[in-house]
Write a protein that holds these residues in place. Structure first.
Motif, PDB file in Angstrom:
ATOM      1  N   GLN A 102       0.844  -1.184   0.000  1.00 50.34           N
ATOM      2  CA  GLN A 102       0.000   0.000   0.000  1.00 50.34           C
ATOM      3  C   GLN A 102       0.886   1.243   0.000  1.00 50.34           C
ATOM      4  OE1 GLN A 102      -3.357  -0.223  -0.249  1.00 50.34           O
ATOM      5  NE2 GLN A 102      -3.088  -2.460  -0.328  1.00 50.34           N
ATOM      6  N   TRP A 103       0.745   2.062  -1.050  1.00 46.95           N
ATOM      7  CA  TRP A 103       1.566   3.261  -1.185  1.00 46.95           C
ATOM      8  C   TRP A 103       0.676   4.505  -1.144  1.00 46.95           C
ATOM      9  CZ3 TRP A 103       6.887   3.153  -1.488  1.00 46.95           C
ATOM     10  CH2 TRP A 103       7.467   1.898  -1.690  1.00 46.95           C
ATOM     11  N   ARG A 104       1.169   5.545  -0.491  1.00 54.87           N
ATOM     12  CA  ARG A 104       0.452   6.828  -0.521  1.00 54.87           C
ATOM     13  C   ARG A 104       1.459   7.941  -0.792  1.00 54.87           C
ATOM     14  NH1 ARG A 104       0.929  10.153   3.908  1.00 54.87           N
ATOM     15  NH2 ARG A 104       1.921   9.240   5.767  1.00 54.87           N
ATOM     16  N   LEU A 105       0.987   8.966  -1.462  1.00 61.79           N
ATOM     17  CA  LEU A 105       1.838  10.116  -1.750  1.00 61.79           C
ATOM     18  C   LEU A 105       2.115  10.860  -0.457  1.00 61.79           C
ATOM     19  CD1 LEU A 105       3.243  11.893  -3.868  1.00 61.79           C
ATOM     20  CD2 LEU A 105       1.098  13.161  -4.102  1.00 61.79           C
ATOM     21  N   LEU A 106       3.397  10.975  -0.109  1.00 58.90           N
ATOM     22  CA  LEU A 106       3.789  11.627   1.143  1.00 58.90           C
ATOM     23  C   LEU A 106       3.929  13.133   0.960  1.00 58.90           C
ATOM     24  CD1 LEU A 106       4.740  11.078   4.104  1.00 58.90           C
ATOM     25  CD2 LEU A 106       7.075  11.034   3.187  1.00 58.90           C
ATOM     26  N   ARG A 107       4.635  13.547  -0.101  1.00 55.87           N
ATOM     27  CA  ARG A 107       4.819  14.973  -0.351  1.00 55.87           C
ATOM     28  C   ARG A 107       5.404  15.162  -1.741  1.00 55.87           C
ATOM     29  NH1 ARG A 107       9.790  17.262   3.281  1.00 55.87           N
ATOM     30  NH2 ARG A 107       9.216  19.168   2.159  1.00 55.87           N
ATOM     31  N   THR A 108       5.328  16.396  -2.219  1.00 59.02           N
ATOM     32  CA  THR A 108       5.975  16.795  -3.466  1.00 59.02           C
ATOM     33  C   THR A 108       6.834  18.016  -3.168  1.00 59.02           C
ATOM     34  OG1 THR A 108       4.180  15.941  -4.839  1.00 59.02           O
ATOM     35  CG2 THR A 108       5.635  17.577  -5.833  1.00 59.02           C
TER      36      THR A 108
ATOM     37  N   ALA B 266       7.618  13.981   5.890  1.00 61.31           N
ATOM     38  CA  ALA B 266       6.440  14.567   5.250  1.00 61.31           C
ATOM     39  C   ALA B 266       6.475  16.083   5.237  1.00 61.31           C
ATOM     40  CB  ALA B 266       5.172  14.074   5.950  1.00 61.31           C
ATOM     41  N   ASN B 267       7.162  16.686   6.199  1.00 62.54           N
ATOM     42  CA  ASN B 267       7.172  18.156   6.238  1.00 62.54           C
ATOM     43  C   ASN B 267       8.516  18.752   6.639  1.00 62.54           C
ATOM     44  OD1 ASN B 267       7.236  17.678   9.043  1.00 62.54           O
ATOM     45  ND2 ASN B 267       4.977  17.665   9.122  1.00 62.54           N
TER      46      ASN B 267
END
Length: 681
Positions: free
Chosen positions: A85-91, A132-133
């Protein structure tokens, strides 16, 4: 190609009827292998994955256009706790348009490398905390180069790796830049086999040795790469050294087919994994992120190369100094198309053979007058012509040796050289009789036999008189009978000569079957048939690599409306299908008899049955592998003269989707479905 055997007798017996990896140099899949699936659906390539401090996986890569990586001012990072399961963390924003970003977690810190549009490389360092930040800063490392990577050695030294294989030691803090100028530690190949588009170097330490992985396309015979693909396939090659920045082996080996620019990381359970970033049209998927487990195989023992001298094992030179072969998890398929998932037909072993498993090369199959299929080929102890039979093309039962070399008579023509081997027998059925062609190595020549009873099991006798070869010194003899009943002898990769009606001798001069641009169709294993209006020449060629090395042994073909040619430009018809023969079933559907010779073939030295899809396109005859046998399809002939087809022309997707099946025989897993056709069949 180097080929090696590592199975024990017991293991061979257990796996004998499957697509077993019989030699540690092979990259063949295990029985039941499934196509590798993308990690998720996104246009992404140059994929990079690392393991983070939270035991989660972090992924980035280049944005992808229709043909490959594109430059972007942004880089996206995904996270997964389990590789599923992959989710977009940040760009994040980049200092300039860039591509080939790589993510690393080293010495408690996340880093990201990238190559700038126009040349030059940068390194980004993230502040401690949640990725993430967390904030980051960047420095430019080089004013030239592309596709950078970062490597941390066991002693704490950082190295900058980039392009097609440049390495430089860095200062203790990598954000302070390089401590030495980048130096090329591997070089592109030149000559008969040449490297193009080397890029994306990545350095990893495995088994105490440094492994430098490079994405590389290799071409031979003009612009043909592995599988006969124009422009080559985007494969991952590896060189090995005892030092990180020098001393790499000149000879790289093919590690990960179609994986392109890869990175290695520790996956679930601490296993070694690699990323899959296919950009060519022959991979199982392209321009989407993928990953696979890496197998490490002992590669220290010289063993028998199947089909050659038992007493001259190949030394494992290309796997030194590490003594291991790295290859993709053999429970997955990495090549697309029907042949990649082909499964072998079962066959009985030759009684008394030295090999501990059934095997055959140069497979020849014909259908007799009673509808039974008969098979022969290089097999056993290579001192006899062996015969098998089958009613369903799924299992071949051993019949008997129908011709044996007599080693007790040194005066016989085929005993005039030591260590002689009987190679490439073929069985043919016409004029209500069975005929055998065969050859002997060491330039001793070829023979021609006729059944004296009209039965496939013989006995057989020479069609000619005298203690001599029917023709010498070449190899790979075959027969062709034209529609008017005239028989012909064909051999090697291009020669044709008319025979007397009783096949007792020749009745004409030798003709060379060449393409319109003066090439032979292949260098060995010629086979000739007429399909409808077209004469079809098949021959074997090693594409994308040297003979018996890292290329593919493909079925090349060319067609002509005239027996003596000139023939169309040659192209690949069936990948991995070199030295093959055509035959038909009871409904007239065409098949290719296959055996598997190169390192990436679906299996090795076993009989395979490839249904063919054939279309008479009016100005050309198009041949490609299919999953289900089909009748020849005919398009209305265009007005005007015939033209020479281009090497990349093939059957279109409409033909692929509207084929009418002859029979429902299948040699593939029931839940497997072929990928759409690629550019060159």
């Amino acid at each position: 190609m180097r080929r090696f055997l590592i199975l024990t007798l017991g293991a061979c017996a257990a796996w004998a009827q499957h697509g077993v990896v019989r030699e540690y140099a092979a990259l063949s899949p295990k029985p039941g292998a499934k196509p590798l699936a993308p990690l998720f659906d996104a246009p992404l390539t140059d994929v990079s994955i690392c393991l983070g401090p939270d035991r989660a996986f972090y992924l980035t890569g280049s944005a992808a256009g229709a043909s490959g990586a594109v430059y972007s001012r942004q880089a996206s990072i995904w996270r997964s706790p389990d590789m599923r399961q992959w989710r977009l963390l940040r760009t994040i924003s980049l200092p300039a348009p860039a591509r080939s970003p790589e993510i690393h977690f080293l010495k408690g810190t996340f880093y990201l490398t990238a190559g700038l549009e126009g040349g030059g490389t940068v390194l980004l360092k993230f502040e401690p905390g949640d990725l993430a930040n967390s904030a980051h800063r960047h420095v430019r490392i080089t004013v030239r180069g592309e596709d950078p990577s970062l490597f941390l050695d066991d002693d704490g030294t950082f190295y900058w790796v980039m392009g097609g294989g440049e390495v430089a030691r860095m200062k203790p803090d990598p954000m302070d830049g390089l401590a030495a100028e980048p130096a090329a530690v591997v070089e592109p190949l030149t000559g008969d086999v040449r490297s193009v588009a080397m890029r994306g170097a990545f350095l990893a330490k495995v088994g105490g040795f440094y492994h430098l992985f490079v994405a590389e396309r290799r071409l031979r015979h003009g612009d043909l790469g592995r599988l006969g693909e124009p422009g080559g396939t985007d494969d991952t090659w590896v060189a090995v050294s005892g030092k990180p920045d020098s001393g790499y082996t000149r000879q790289r080996y093919l590690a990960f087919p179609h994986a392109g620019q890869t990175t290695l990381f520790r996956g679930p359970g601490g296993a070694l994994w690699a990323t899959y970033s296919c950009t060519d049209h022959r991979g199982v998927f392209r321009l989407k992120p993928g990953a696979f487990r890496v197998e490490q195989v002992d590669a220290t023992k010289p063993v028998w190369p199947i089909g050659f001298d038992f007493d001259k094992p190949d030394p494992p030179v290309k796997y030194r100094p590490a003594g291991i072969l790295l290859r993709p998890d053999t429970s997955s398929l990495y090549e697309g198309g029907p042949v990649a998932a082909l499964q072998p037909a079962a066959m009985d072993p030759v009684p008394g053979q030295r090999a501990p498993f059934p095997w055959i090369r140069d497979t020849s199959i014909t259908r007799g007058g009673d509808g039974v299929y008969f098979m022969t080929g290089t097999s056993g102890n290579m001192d006899a012509i062996h015969l098998w039979r089958s009613r369903d093309l799924r299992r071949f039962e051993y019949v008997k040796p129908v011709f044996t070399l007599d080693g007790s008579k040194p005066e016989l023509w085929y005993n005039q050289a030591p260590r002689r081997l009987l190679w490439a027998p073929e069985i043919h059925y016409f004029d209500r009789n069975f005929w055998l062609t065969w050859c002997v190595n060491n330039r001793l020549g070829m023979g021609l036999l006729k059944s004296t009873t009209g039965r496939p099991e013989g006995p057989y006798a020479p069609t000619y008189e005298g203690n001599r070869a029917f023709l010498a010194p070449q190899i790979d003899a075959s027969l062709f009978q034209d529609e008017d009943g005239t028989p012909y002898f064909v051999w090697q990769g291009r020669f044709l000569r008319r025979l007397k009606r009783d096949l007792s001798g020749f009745d004409g001069d030798t003709v060379e079957l060449l393409t319109a641009d003066g090439e032979q169709v292949g260098y060995e294993g010629i086979f000739l048939r007429k399909i409808g209006r077209w004469y079809v020449v098949l021959a074997a060629e090693w594409n994308g690599g040297g003979n018996r090395q890292d290329g593919t042994y493909d079925m090349m073909y060319a067609v002509s409306r005239k027996l003596t040619g000139p023939y169309s430009r040659r192209r690949a018809g069936v990948p991995h299908g070199g030295h093959s023969t055509l035959f038909q079933d009871e409904r007239g559907c065409w098949y290719l008899a296959f055996f598997g010779n190169d390192r990436t073939a679906p299996f090795r030295a076993m009989p395979g049955i490839v249904p063919l899809e054939i279309e008479d396109a009016g100005e050309d005859l198009l041949i490609r592998p299919g999953r289900v046998p089909s009748p020849v399809k005919t398009r209305p002939a265009p007005a005007g003269p015939l033209r020479t087809p281009a090497a990349t022309e093939t059957v279109g997707s409409a033909w692929w989707s509207t084929l009418a099946a002859c029979t429902r025989r299948s040699w593939w897993p029931a839940d497997w479905s072929p990928a759409p056709p690629s550019a060159s069949g």
